[in-house]
Design a protein around this motif. Structure first.
Motif, PDB file in Angstrom:
ATOM      1  N   MET A   1       0.837  -1.194   0.000  1.00  0.00           N
ATOM      2  CA  MET A   1       0.000   0.000   0.000  1.00  0.00           C
ATOM      3  C   MET A   1       0.878   1.252   0.000  1.00  0.00           C
ATOM      4  O   MET A   1       1.854   1.336   0.754  1.00  0.00           O
ATOM      5  N   ILE A   2       0.530   2.219  -0.835  1.00  0.00           N
ATOM      6  CA  ILE A   2       1.266   3.471  -0.909  1.00  0.00           C
ATOM      7  C   ILE A   2       0.557   4.497  -0.035  1.00  0.00           C
ATOM      8  O   ILE A   2      -0.598   4.845  -0.271  1.00  0.00           O
ATOM      9  N   LEU A   3       1.241   4.990   0.988  1.00  0.00           N
ATOM     10  CA  LEU A   3       0.651   5.938   1.928  1.00  0.00           C
ATOM     11  C   LEU A   3       0.710   7.357   1.376  1.00  0.00           C
ATOM     12  O   LEU A   3       1.567   7.687   0.547  1.00  0.00           O
ATOM     13  N   ASP A   4      -0.185   8.188   1.872  1.00  0.00           N
ATOM     14  CA  ASP A   4      -0.251   9.588   1.454  1.00  0.00           C
ATOM     15  C   ASP A   4       0.664  10.431   2.347  1.00  0.00           C
ATOM     16  O   ASP A   4       0.534  10.397   3.574  1.00  0.00           O
ATOM     17  N   ASP A   5       1.587  11.160   1.734  1.00  0.00           N
ATOM     18  CA  ASP A   5       2.524  11.984   2.498  1.00  0.00           C
ATOM     19  C   ASP A   5       2.206  13.471   2.373  1.00  0.00           C
ATOM     20  O   ASP A   5       3.039  14.318   2.663  1.00  0.00           O
ATOM     21  N   SER A   6       0.982  13.813   1.961  1.00  0.00           N
ATOM     22  CA  SER A   6       0.640  15.220   1.768  1.00  0.00           C
ATOM     23  C   SER A   6       0.324  15.936   3.073  1.00  0.00           C
ATOM     24  O   SER A   6       0.286  17.164   3.113  1.00  0.00           O
ATOM     25  N   ALA A   7       0.090  15.183   4.150  1.00  0.00           N
ATOM     26  CA  ALA A   7      -0.194  15.761   5.468  1.00  0.00           C
ATOM     27  C   ALA A   7       0.583  14.987   6.517  1.00  0.00           C
ATOM     28  O   ALA A   7       1.009  13.849   6.269  1.00  0.00           O
ATOM     29  N   PRO A   8       0.819  15.573   7.680  1.00  0.00           N
ATOM     30  CA  PRO A   8       1.590  14.872   8.716  1.00  0.00           C
ATOM     31  C   PRO A   8       0.982  13.515   9.055  1.00  0.00           C
ATOM     32  O   PRO A   8      -0.228  13.391   9.261  1.00  0.00           O
ATOM     33  N   ARG A   9       1.829  12.508   9.096  1.00  0.00           N
ATOM     34  CA  ARG A   9       1.391  11.153   9.439  1.00  0.00           C
ATOM     35  C   ARG A   9       1.628  10.843  10.910  1.00  0.00           C
ATOM     36  O   ARG A   9       0.947  10.002  11.492  1.00  0.00           O
ATOM     37  N   TYR A  10       2.597  11.502  11.485  1.00  0.00           N
ATOM     38  CA  TYR A  10       2.951  11.274  12.883  1.00  0.00           C
ATOM     39  C   TYR A  10       3.052  12.612  13.607  1.00  0.00           C
ATOM     40  O   TYR A  10       3.593  13.580  13.060  1.00  0.00           O
ATOM     41  N   LEU A  11       2.546  12.655  14.830  1.00  0.00           N
ATOM     42  CA  LEU A  11       2.609  13.847  15.681  1.00  0.00           C
ATOM     43  C   LEU A  11       3.207  13.435  17.028  1.00  0.00           C
ATOM     44  O   LEU A  11       2.522  13.417  18.053  1.00  0.00           O
ATOM     45  N   TRP A 193      11.119  14.966  17.038  1.00  0.00           N
ATOM     46  CA  TRP A 193      10.442  16.073  16.369  1.00  0.00           C
ATOM     47  C   TRP A 193      11.213  17.359  16.612  1.00  0.00           C
ATOM     48  O   TRP A 193      11.939  17.503  17.604  1.00  0.00           O
ATOM     49  N   SER A 194      11.061  18.290  15.691  1.00  0.00           N
ATOM     50  CA  SER A 194      11.710  19.593  15.820  1.00  0.00           C
ATOM     51  C   SER A 194      10.973  20.582  14.915  1.00  0.00           C
ATOM     52  O   SER A 194      10.009  20.234  14.222  1.00  0.00           O
ATOM     53  N   LEU A 195      11.439  21.823  14.927  1.00  0.00           N
ATOM     54  CA  LEU A 195      10.878  22.878  14.091  1.00  0.00           C
ATOM     55  C   LEU A 195      12.003  23.508  13.280  1.00  0.00           C
ATOM     56  O   LEU A 195      13.151  23.562  13.742  1.00  0.00           O
ATOM     57  N   GLN A 196      11.672  23.996  12.082  1.00  0.00           N
ATOM     58  CA  GLN A 196      12.683  24.680  11.293  1.00  0.00           C
ATOM     59  C   GLN A 196      12.037  25.764  10.449  1.00  0.00           C
ATOM     60  O   GLN A 196      10.820  25.776  10.253  1.00  0.00           O
ATOM     61  N   ALA A 197      12.875  26.658   9.935  1.00  0.00           N
ATOM     62  CA  ALA A 197      12.383  27.862   9.258  1.00  0.00           C
ATOM     63  C   ALA A 197      12.516  27.800   7.743  1.00  0.00           C
ATOM     64  O   ALA A 197      12.531  28.830   7.078  1.00  0.00           O
ATOM     65  N   ASP A 198      12.609  26.613   7.178  1.00  0.00           N
ATOM     66  CA  ASP A 198      12.644  26.462   5.723  1.00  0.00           C
ATOM     67  C   ASP A 198      12.190  25.048   5.384  1.00  0.00           C
ATOM     68  O   ASP A 198      12.102  24.193   6.254  1.00  0.00           O
ATOM     69  N   PRO A 199      11.896  24.773   4.112  1.00  0.00           N
ATOM     70  CA  PRO A 199      11.389  23.453   3.728  1.00  0.00           C
ATOM     71  C   PRO A 199      12.468  22.471   3.284  1.00  0.00           C
ATOM     72  O   PRO A 199      12.176  21.500   2.581  1.00  0.00           O
ATOM     73  N   GLU A 200      13.715  22.687   3.705  1.00  0.00           N
ATOM     74  CA  GLU A 200      14.822  21.867   3.231  1.00  0.00           C
ATOM     75  C   GLU A 200      14.953  20.570   4.033  1.00  0.00           C
ATOM     76  O   GLU A 200      14.886  20.574   5.266  1.00  0.00           O
ATOM     77  N   LEU A 201      15.197  19.462   3.340  1.00  0.00           N
ATOM     78  CA  LEU A 201      15.453  18.178   4.000  1.00  0.00           C
ATOM     79  C   LEU A 201      16.865  18.117   4.558  1.00  0.00           C
ATOM     80  O   LEU A 201      17.098  17.534   5.622  1.00  0.00           O
ATOM     81  N   HIS A 244       6.500  19.170   7.036  1.00  0.00           N
ATOM     82  CA  HIS A 244       5.244  19.779   6.601  1.00  0.00           C
ATOM     83  C   HIS A 244       5.115  21.184   7.188  1.00  0.00           C
ATOM     84  O   HIS A 244       5.611  21.453   8.293  1.00  0.00           O
ATOM     85  N   PRO A 245       4.454  22.097   6.469  1.00  0.00           N
ATOM     86  CA  PRO A 245       4.206  23.436   7.023  1.00  0.00           C
ATOM     87  C   PRO A 245       3.514  23.323   8.379  1.00  0.00           C
ATOM     88  O   PRO A 245       2.604  22.501   8.568  1.00  0.00           O
ATOM     89  N   LEU A 246       3.938  24.147   9.318  1.00  0.00           N
ATOM     90  CA  LEU A 246       3.433  24.044  10.677  1.00  0.00           C
ATOM     91  C   LEU A 246       1.917  24.218  10.744  1.00  0.00           C
ATOM     92  O   LEU A 246       1.245  23.587  11.562  1.00  0.00           O
ATOM     93  N   GLU A 247       1.362  25.055   9.869  1.00  0.00           N
ATOM     94  CA  GLU A 247      -0.080  25.303   9.939  1.00  0.00           C
ATOM     95  C   GLU A 247      -0.911  24.067   9.627  1.00  0.00           C
ATOM     96  O   GLU A 247      -2.102  24.000   9.989  1.00  0.00           O
ATOM     97  N   THR A 248      -0.306  23.048   8.991  1.00  0.00           N
ATOM     98  CA  THR A 248      -1.080  21.851   8.692  1.00  0.00           C
ATOM     99  C   THR A 248      -1.473  21.095   9.955  1.00  0.00           C
ATOM    100  O   THR A 248      -2.404  20.280   9.929  1.00  0.00           O
ATOM    101  N   LEU A 249      -0.789  21.352  11.078  1.00  0.00           N
ATOM    102  CA  LEU A 249      -1.154  20.687  12.339  1.00  0.00           C
ATOM    103  C   LEU A 249      -2.517  21.128  12.856  1.00  0.00           C
ATOM    104  O   LEU A 249      -3.118  20.454  13.699  1.00  0.00           O
ATOM    105  N   ALA A 250      -3.029  22.256  12.346  1.00  0.00           N
ATOM    106  CA  ALA A 250      -4.335  22.753  12.793  1.00  0.00           C
ATOM    107  C   ALA A 250      -5.460  21.784  12.459  1.00  0.00           C
ATOM    108  O   ALA A 250      -6.542  21.860  13.057  1.00  0.00           O
ATOM    109  N   ALA A 251      -5.238  20.872  11.524  1.00  0.00           N
ATOM    110  CA  ALA A 251      -6.266  19.897  11.154  1.00  0.00           C
ATOM    111  C   ALA A 251      -6.483  18.852  12.237  1.00  0.00           C
ATOM    112  O   ALA A 251      -7.485  18.134  12.207  1.00  0.00           O
ATOM    113  N   TRP A 252      -5.563  18.752  13.209  1.00  0.00           N
ATOM    114  CA  TRP A 252      -5.689  17.801  14.303  1.00  0.00           C
ATOM    115  C   TRP A 252      -5.997  18.578  15.582  1.00  0.00           C
ATOM    116  O   TRP A 252      -5.153  19.349  16.064  1.00  0.00           O
TER     117      TRP A 252
END
Length: 289
Positions: A1-11, A193-201, A244-252
């Motif tokens: 099964m291919i999982l969707d990575d468009s939103a956070p999977r783990y919090l 988990w951590s936070l960062q100020a850019d979308p770089e891996l 993922h952008p931090l604002e996406t956590l608002a969905a949970w």
């Protein structure tokens, strides 16, 4: 099964807000590697880094060659058996349908671990018992979280963890016991988990831009697995980064508030190590309380 990575999977901050915690849980062997919609992105990311600075993201010691062989054997079997709808092997390559790429196989010895890492989103590391305890003997590390492979290759775990404030007082003895007792039939996983100020891996801790109140923040999670290889006794350590952008956590419900609590509760030395102090102005606009 291919999982969707468009939103956070783990919090993980919601269930384990402490920044220094073992946080180990049993790993279902069928979920050693998770296949999701970002496979092509990670494959391309690794290829770009190889072209630009392969020596910075891939390295190994000669002592690691038997463990590299064993890891390649086990991981390739896992991909073909547990994810047979995604991976296929023929006489000259391994093909990944979900990512739309192929990797020549078998590779030459100097590129064995590297070629293996191109098949998956995860970074792949090997830890082996040696002088001073378990040490890092090989790694394909394309998504580091504030560390550089050149600083860690060949060093024992205690030295690798030296920059983390308080780790030796709180966790190092438990980490040593865990590595001594990890069994091949009991793999585990854990999360950071951590936070960062850019979308770089790729984040090796150098050259970061200033952060303002208007800076967009990102939620970064590492899913780590630790698997004992039965023949060599090496520990295979995989790291999969989710970003993922931090604002996406608002969905949970409650996820942003829990993050605010975790950041506020972080001891000052750990908060500085994680960079929370430099992000506070940007965090204010996310309504974490």
């Amino acid at each position: 099964m291919i999982l969707d990575d468009s939103a956070p999977r783990y919090l993980p901050h919601c269930t384990c807000p402490e920044l220094l915690a073992m946080g180990l849980s049993p790993l279902d062997g069928g979920r050693w590697i998770e296949v999701d919609s970002s496979l092509a992105r990670f494959h391309a990311h690794k290829q770009v880094l190889a072209a630009e600075r392969k020596a910075a993201v891939y390295g190994w010691l000669p002592v690691s060659l038997p463990a590299q062989d064993e890891l390649a054997e086990q991981l390739l079997r896992h991909l073909l058996e547990a994810h047979g709808d995604v991976y296929r092997r023929d006489a000259g390559a391994v093909h990944c349908a979900a990512g739309g790429f192929s990797v020549p196989w078998p590779p030459a010895a100097p590129d064995l671990l590297w070629s293996l890492s191109l098949l998956v989103a995860e970074d792949l590391l090997l830890l082996e018992q040696g002088e001073g305890g378990y040490r890092l003997t090989a790694a394909s590390l394309c998504s580091p979280s504030h560390w550089r492979l050149a600083d860690k290759l060949g060093r024992p775990l205690r030295e690798i963890h030296d920059p983390i404030p308080g780790i030796h007082e709180t966790l190092t003895p438990r980490i040593d016991r865990f590595f001594d007792h990890l069994r091949p039939d009991h793999p585990v996983q854990r999360f950071n988990w951590s936070l960062q100020a850019d979308p770089e891996l790729y984040h090796d801790g150098s050259g970061e831009d200033p952060v303002s109140a208007a800076t967009a923040l990102y939620y970064r999670v590492e899913r780590q697995t630790l698997v004992r290889l039965p023949r060599t006794g090496a520990v295979a350590f995989t790291i999969r980064v989710f970003l993922h952008p931090l604002e996406t956590l608002a969905a949970w419900p409650g996820a942003l508030a829990a993050l605010g609590d975790a950041v506020a509760a972080a001891p000052a030395p750990l908060a500085r190590y994680k960079g929370f102090d430099t992000l506070r102005a940007a965090l204010a606009r996310y309504r974490l309380s």
